[in-house]
Motif scaffolding. Structure first.
Motif, PDB file in Angstrom:
ATOM      1  N   LEU A 239      54.527  16.515 -18.715  1.00 19.98           N
ATOM      2  CA  LEU A 239      54.102  15.158 -19.078  1.00 19.98           C
ATOM      3  C   LEU A 239      52.740  14.715 -18.043  1.00 19.98           C
ATOM      4  CD1 LEU A 239      54.435  12.470 -20.657  1.00 19.98           C
ATOM      5  CD2 LEU A 239      55.604  11.478 -18.412  1.00 19.98           C
ATOM      6  N   LEU A 240      51.755  14.463 -18.552  1.00 19.73           N
ATOM      7  CA  LEU A 240      50.394  14.270 -17.726  1.00 19.73           C
ATOM      8  C   LEU A 240      50.653  12.885 -17.441  1.00 19.73           C
ATOM      9  CD1 LEU A 240      47.716  15.806 -20.535  1.00 19.73           C
ATOM     10  CD2 LEU A 240      48.883  16.876 -18.469  1.00 19.73           C
ATOM     11  N   LEU A 241      49.640  12.544 -16.306  1.00 21.40           N
ATOM     12  CA  LEU A 241      49.744  11.243 -15.714  1.00 21.40           C
ATOM     13  C   LEU A 241      48.412  10.733 -15.774  1.00 21.40           C
ATOM     14  CD1 LEU A 241      52.777  11.430 -12.911  1.00 21.40           C
ATOM     15  CD2 LEU A 241      52.892  10.347 -15.350  1.00 21.40           C
TER      16      LEU A 241
ATOM     17  N   LYS B 102      63.345   7.530 -15.309  1.00 17.81           N
ATOM     18  CA  LYS B 102      64.259   7.767 -16.198  1.00 17.81           C
ATOM     19  C   LYS B 102      63.644   7.937 -17.816  1.00 17.81           C
ATOM     20  CE  LYS B 102      68.379   5.832 -16.639  1.00 17.81           C
ATOM     21  NZ  LYS B 102      69.569   4.874 -16.355  1.00 17.81           N
ATOM     22  N   LEU B 103      62.705   6.992 -18.105  1.00 19.55           N
ATOM     23  CA  LEU B 103      61.823   6.769 -19.106  1.00 19.55           C
ATOM     24  C   LEU B 103      60.965   7.918 -19.336  1.00 19.55           C
ATOM     25  CD1 LEU B 103      60.946   5.416 -21.849  1.00 19.55           C
ATOM     26  CD2 LEU B 103      59.422   4.012 -20.444  1.00 19.55           C
ATOM     27  N   ALA B 104      60.147   8.247 -17.995  1.00 20.73           N
ATOM     28  CA  ALA B 104      59.243   9.442 -18.200  1.00 20.73           C
ATOM     29  C   ALA B 104      59.987  10.729 -18.613  1.00 20.73           C
ATOM     30  CB  ALA B 104      58.633   9.398 -16.962  1.00 20.73           C
ATOM     31  N   ALA B 105      61.318  10.719 -18.228  1.00 23.54           N
ATOM     32  CA  ALA B 105      61.917  12.255 -18.413  1.00 23.54           C
ATOM     33  C   ALA B 105      62.192  12.332 -19.818  1.00 23.54           C
ATOM     34  CB  ALA B 105      63.115  12.204 -17.703  1.00 23.54           C
TER      35      ALA B 105
ATOM     36  N   ALA C 295      52.548   6.450  -9.391  1.00 17.72           N
ATOM     37  CA  ALA C 295      52.403   7.774 -10.268  1.00 17.72           C
ATOM     38  C   ALA C 295      52.929   8.955  -9.294  1.00 17.72           C
ATOM     39  CB  ALA C 295      50.847   8.134 -10.773  1.00 17.72           C
ATOM     40  N   VAL C 296      52.495   9.032  -8.257  1.00 17.50           N
ATOM     41  CA  VAL C 296      52.949  10.204  -7.039  1.00 17.50           C
ATOM     42  C   VAL C 296      54.757  10.377  -7.395  1.00 17.50           C
ATOM     43  CG1 VAL C 296      53.248  10.729  -4.863  1.00 17.50           C
ATOM     44  CG2 VAL C 296      51.102   9.882  -5.586  1.00 17.50           C
ATOM     45  N   ASP C 297      55.242   9.097  -7.239  1.00 19.70           N
ATOM     46  CA  ASP C 297      56.880   8.919  -7.164  1.00 19.70           C
ATOM     47  C   ASP C 297      57.161   9.750  -8.634  1.00 19.70           C
ATOM     48  OD1 ASP C 297      56.837   7.841  -4.857  1.00 19.70           O
ATOM     49  OD2 ASP C 297      57.073   5.720  -5.632  1.00 19.70           O
ATOM     50  N   ILE C 298      56.553   9.188  -9.815  1.00 20.84           N
ATOM     51  CA  ILE C 298      56.996   9.832 -11.243  1.00 20.84           C
ATOM     52  C   ILE C 298      56.836  11.421 -11.036  1.00 20.84           C
ATOM     53  CG2 ILE C 298      56.585   9.708 -13.353  1.00 20.84           C
ATOM     54  CD1 ILE C 298      55.841   6.904 -13.151  1.00 20.84           C
ATOM     55  N   LYS C 299      55.678  11.727 -10.563  1.00 17.23           N
ATOM     56  CA  LYS C 299      55.190  13.222 -10.744  1.00 17.23           C
ATOM     57  C   LYS C 299      56.111  14.144  -9.959  1.00 17.23           C
ATOM     58  CE  LYS C 299      51.261  16.037 -10.433  1.00 17.23           C
ATOM     59  NZ  LYS C 299      50.651  15.892 -11.691  1.00 17.23           N
TER      60      LYS C 299
END
Length: 424
Positions: A354-356, A302-305, A339-343
């Motif tokens: 957004l880069l990771l 949610k934050l990453a978005a 990171a995979v989950d966020i991507k």
């Protein structure tokens, strides 16, 4: 074959061109160490050894030296130790080197020996390090943060000697009565009890982040990262385990991220548009087993978005550190999988850009290749390593050799380059 002559800062001539923009003579590293000798567009070249441009900053490869506290600063001022410590990584080809977690206030240091950027006198030592890293044609970043309730602590190598408490007393140069947090909840019984910050203190903290960021720009750093991980102050606000507030900074997800989003927006507005802004978070507290609300991968998604709209270019994915009861199943991909989950969650959304980056047990050639490989499982944009660079400052060259990549070395070290089939 004739060579052009150049004038060094002291006026002597040399046929070896000097590094541009630095106040001392050293040969210009062009092509840069850590870059491949082969065509960078070759289909056989690991993504790890390809350049990446983020806003106005281009990195020669995807290797990043992660922020590492050295507990060696002098009242927040970096010293020649840090120049040697950090300079060696750029010399050996790391595309980006982080200056360690740097506090925006005196009471935000993890220990009395930690780096700070709360006053102008701390700019010059950083500039010295920046100049050296730039002289190697590589880039430098700084991580800005505040330790919160984990401040005023003893250095790690003294933990075995201390036993009765883990904090530094006032008589020893500490500030155990002036640690801050979202709420007055100590990290553990042998740590200090923090002061729950007032709204006025939160407002001042945002201003302090901005002031430190401006000093970092003056010092010449290329990238700024906000430290929102590992149980330090911003984490303490994010987590419902440590944030018991009932005002606009506690309770709901939107309230708990308010301090962080204010800091990010204010810092973004204060630094050049061409300068990348990174954020490090603990993507999970590893407290799902406890059954109580905690900061989880779902909240990190949610934050990453929200981050691209706040001007954040890269999310630096770490985990844990906020509570002692965490339960981590350590394996090489324990953080890369986050990171995979966020991507996956961001794919197809406006935040997909957004880069990771990944960090954690990045200690061998195969894993740092695999986590950054385009089309691979993780496909991270950058890989951060810490302890492996301490073990092997030449980690970039070792990885290249082990992967069969003919990488460039610093000009002064060319005669020591390993033979193609050498066992190392």
């Amino acid at each position: 074959m004739s060579h052009p002559t150049a004038v060094t800062p002291r006026g002597a001539t040399t046929i070896s061109l000097p590094a541009p923009g630095v106040p001392f003579y050293t040969p210009h590293q062009d092509p840069v160490a850590g870059s491949p000798v082969a065509d960078k567009d070759s289909k056989d070249l690991p993504t790890l050894f390809t350049p990446i441009k983020i806003r106005g900053v281009e990195l020669a490869n995807r290797f990043v030296v992660s922020p590492m506290c050295m507990y060696s600063a002098d009242n927040g001022h970096l010293t020649d130790f840090h120049l040697v410590h950090l300079g060696q990584f750029a010399l050996h080809g790391a595309g980006l080197t982080f200056i360690e977690a740097t506090s925006i206030t005196p009471n935000g240091r993890i220990s009395p020996e930690d780096s700070g950027l709360w006053q102008d006198s701390q700019i010059a030592p950083i500039r010295k390090i920046v100049d050296f890293i730039h002289s190697q044609s590589h880039k430098v970043a700084i991580q800005l943060g505040h330790a919160g309730r984990k401040a005023s602590m003893i250095t790690p190598w003294m933990e075995g000697e201390r036993g009765h408490h883990q904090y530094v007393t006032k008589e020893e140069g500490g500030w155990p009565d002036n640690t801050w947090s979202a709420s007055a909840e100590p990290y553990a019984s042998d740590w200090t009890k923090p002061h729950a910050m007032t709204v006025a203190e939160i407002d001042q903290l945002v201003d302090d982040f901005v002031a430190a960021a401006k000093r970092a720009v003056t010092a010449g750093v290329d990238i700024i990262e906000i430290h929102g991980a590992h149980g330090y102050l911003i984490t303490q606000f994010l987590s419902p385990l440590t944030n018991k507030r009932t005002d606009d900074y506690g309770g709901s997800f939107e309230n708990r991220i308010r301090l962080l989003t204010r800091v990010l927006a204010a810092v973004r507005a204060a630094i050049p548009d061409s300068m990348p802004l990174f954020l490090r978070v603990s993507a999970t507290e590893w407290m799902e087993h406890a059954g109580a609300p905690s900061w989880t991968i779902a909240e990190s998604i949610k934050l990453a978005a929200l981050l691209p709209d706040l001007g954040v270019d890269l999310l630096d994915v770490s985990s844990g550190g906020n509570v002692r009861e965490q339960q981590i199943n350590y394996h090489p991909y324990f953080q890369a999988n986050l990171a995979v989950d966020i991507k996956k969650a961001l794919k197809g959304t406006p935040a997909e850009k957004l880069l990771l980056s990944v960090v954690g047990i990045m200690d061998n050639a195969e894993i740092v290749r695999d986590v950054t490989q385009k089309g691979g499982k993780v496909e991270a944009d950058l890989v951060l390593a810490a302890r492996q660079f301490l073990r092997e400052p030449e980690f970039v060259q070792r990885v290249a050799h082990q992967l069969g990549v003919d990488s460039r070395w610093p000009k002064q070290y060319l005669r020591s380059k390993w033979a193609k089939n050498a066992r190392i």
